[in-house]
Design an enzyme around this catalytic site. Structure first.
Site, PDB file in Angstrom:
ATOM      1  CG  HIS A  83       5.967  -3.945  -1.050  1.00 25.46           C
ATOM      2  ND1 HIS A  83       6.604  -3.175  -1.988  1.00 25.46           N
ATOM      3  CD2 HIS A  83       5.091  -4.717  -1.736  1.00 25.46           C
ATOM      4  CE1 HIS A  83       6.114  -3.457  -3.183  1.00 25.46           C
ATOM      5  NE2 HIS A  83       5.195  -4.403  -3.069  1.00 25.46           N
ATOM      6  CD  GLU A  84       3.348  -7.785  -0.279  1.00 25.78           C
ATOM      7  OE1 GLU A  84       2.243  -7.565  -0.810  1.00 25.78           O
ATOM      8  OE2 GLU A  84       4.388  -7.972  -0.946  1.00 25.78           O
ATOM      9  CG  HIS A 115       0.295  -4.144  -2.539  1.00 26.05           C
ATOM     10  ND1 HIS A 115       0.060  -3.548  -3.754  1.00 26.05           N
ATOM     11  CD2 HIS A 115       1.562  -4.634  -2.612  1.00 26.05           C
ATOM     12  CE1 HIS A 115       1.143  -3.677  -4.525  1.00 26.05           C
ATOM     13  NE2 HIS A 115       2.067  -4.327  -3.846  1.00 26.05           N
ATOM     14  CD  GLU A 160       4.786  -2.826  -6.651  1.00 26.11           C
ATOM     15  OE1 GLU A 160       3.768  -3.501  -6.403  1.00 26.11           O
ATOM     16  OE2 GLU A 160       5.912  -3.118  -6.212  1.00 26.11           O
TER      17      GLU A 160
HETATM   18 ZN   LIG Z   1       3.937  -4.975  -4.677  1.00 26.69          ZN
END
Ligand SMILES: [Zn+2]
Length: 494
Positions: free
Chosen positions: A262-263, A266, A292
């Site tokens: 997830h990170e 980003h 996101e």
């Molecule tokens: Zn996030």
């Protein structure tokens, strides 16, 4: 950017870039390595830097006004103006006294919230949340809005987003998700629990797994660090330096791994912004929702495919010896369990958006004054029952679970669902050019990265989130691709 006046504006902006850079390091250090007693002086320094930024921003006004009058601006120039005007307007409309009051109450409330959550005691927190809601309502009034006052707060996190659009998104999403969820719990291959949830791992082994996963995803090694924090996050220092964090809970290894994926999503967004935008107001993601969409794209749309499981399974077996008792298919099902849960951050792809619609509806009512803060816990529980058919075991697992409100972040939650919706729109659009699953199967992440760089990342904040969508999809937020994607995946039907 060739224009002289613009160059002057961009040169004048550089100290603000540097202050943002300093704030980012403060934030990262606060969450990772700062000793406990460093909090007070850090808070002082952060507030001073924020004030410097505010004062300095106001000095840019004449230059901004001047550039605004110029003809024939290109996309980048218009982007610079858009971003700076938004920041300047905030400082012009919201009086310093209100900003200061918000800073003070949120600093205090975050500490109180932690204590209230530990004790599962909402009453401790009530007066602080009441004050925050009151100040956020005042902020909305100062900023001005069309329609619902919540629109002013939404706009702070997602430019130009309105309740009408969010309502439309959820009304297209919620009934469909309910229908899919009902079927999945009765007749699908995706389990609601799995033995791997309970198996403990050694932290060193898991750290190796995470670094290997980042390698598979193609994170450039000289441009990031991965550290440990209570809540995983990403912070960009510059276009060449991004920090991500994860956590090691000691069991159920997928939690740590998926937070890293997830990170990483980003981080890749920040790292693939065109280098010519460095030190300008455009050197960052364009909005929280678009950000996101990138983290969700890698976490779910890539990371939760069968092909990705197959790709990393040999590596997982190498570091996590207990996996010798589980084949690829079992690991895949463990990665894709579906279970209504009262905790948002532990939610799966199918139930996650219910957590958001609940928070959104409650926030809207609080800001409109339709609901009092002391009524909020029971409304929370009613809505949990309505959307997920469960009752939180305690207030700590219910209304007290998130940090956002104590930090004054009201209007933030919808960007999480927006990110999910956008990630599926991106998948649809990407499939015109390539086949995602076969690309993942071959481990060609660089192909996906390059596609995202070209279509989303390179521009940074040049285009507003709505302009970017218009450019990329020719339409605005629609939940249909997400519904289709979930239907295909969980029910195997279009
Ligand atoms: Zn996030």
């Amino acid at each position: 950017m060739s224009n002289h006046a613009l160059e002057e504006l961009l040169t004048a902006y550089r100290p603000i870039w540097a202050l943002n850079h300093a704030s980012a390091i403060f934030e990262w250090d606060t969450e990772t390595y700062m000793p406990l007693d460093g909090a007070k002086s850090r808070g002082f320094a952060q507030a001073e830097v924020a004030l410097m930024k505010q004062r300095y921003m106001k000095t840019l006004e004449p230059l901004i006004v001047h550039v605004q009058k110029l003809q024939d601006l290109g996309d980048r120039e218009r982007g610079v103006l858009r971003v700076l005007r938004r920041e300047l307007e905030y400082y012009q409309k919201v009086p310093p006294s209100l900003i200061e009051e918000l800073e003070k109450i949120t600093a205090e409330a975050t500490v109180v919230w932690r204590d209230a959550r530990r004790k599962s005691d909402f009453e401790l927190y009530t007066p602080f949340l009441e004050k925050i809601v009151e100040l956020k309502r005042a902020e909305a009034e100062k900023l001005g809005y069309v329609g619902h006052p919540y629109n002013a707060l939404l706009d702070l996190f997602e430019e130009d987003l309105t309740t009408i659009e969010v309502d439309r998104m959820f009304s297209g999403l919620v009934p469909e998700l309910k229908r899919i969820l009902e079927k999945v719990t009765t007749e699908s291959i995706f389990p609601s629990s799995h033995p791997l949830e309970h198996i403990e791992y050694a932290r060193d082994d898991m750290n190796r797994v995470n670094l290997e996963v980042l390698h598979v995803l193609g994170m450039p090694e000289n441009n990031f660090r991965m550290d440990v924090s209570t809540h995983p996050f990403t912070v960009g220092m510059s276009l060449d330096d991004v920090r991500i964090t994860t956590r090691y809970e000691g069991r159920s290894f997928r939690e740590s791994m998926y937070s890293v994926i997830h990170e990483c999503g980003h981080a890749l967004y920040e790292l693939q912004i065109d280098r010519s935008l460095e030190y300008t107001p455009l050197a960052g993601g364009t909005s929280l929702g678009v950000h996101e969409s990138q983290s969700r794209f890698w976490e779910n749309i890539v990371g939760r495919t069968r092909e990705f499981t197959e790709l990393i399974y040999p590596m997982l077996r190498k570091y996590l010896k207990f996996l010798s008792a589980y084949d690829e298919d079992q690991v895949y099902r463990y990665f894709n369990m579906v279970r209504p849960n009262s905790i948002r951050v532990a939610a799966d792809e199918l139930t996650y958006n219910f957590h958001i619609v609940l928070r959104y509806e409650l926030e809207k009512k609080l800001i409109a004054g339709d609901v009092r803060v002391d009524e909020a816990p029971s409304i929370w529980n009613e809505m949990m029952e309505k959307y997920l058919g469960i009752k939180p075991k305690s207030l700590a697992e219910g209304i007290l679970q998130d940090v956002h409100w104590s930090g004054g972040m009201i209007g933030y939650f919808p960007t999480y669902s927006l990110g999910n919706v956008l990630s599926a729109m991106i998948l649809d659009r990407m499939q015109h050019d390539l086949d995602l699953r076969s690309t993942v199967k071959e481990g060609k992440m660089s192909v996906l990265k390059e596609w995202l760089r070209q279509h989303v990342h390179q521009w940074g904040a040049t285009y507003s989130p709505k302009e970017l969508q218009e450019k990329l999809f020719g339409e605005q937020y629609t939940p249909k691709p997400l519904v289709r994607y979930l239907e295909m995946k969980y029910l195997g039907e279009p």
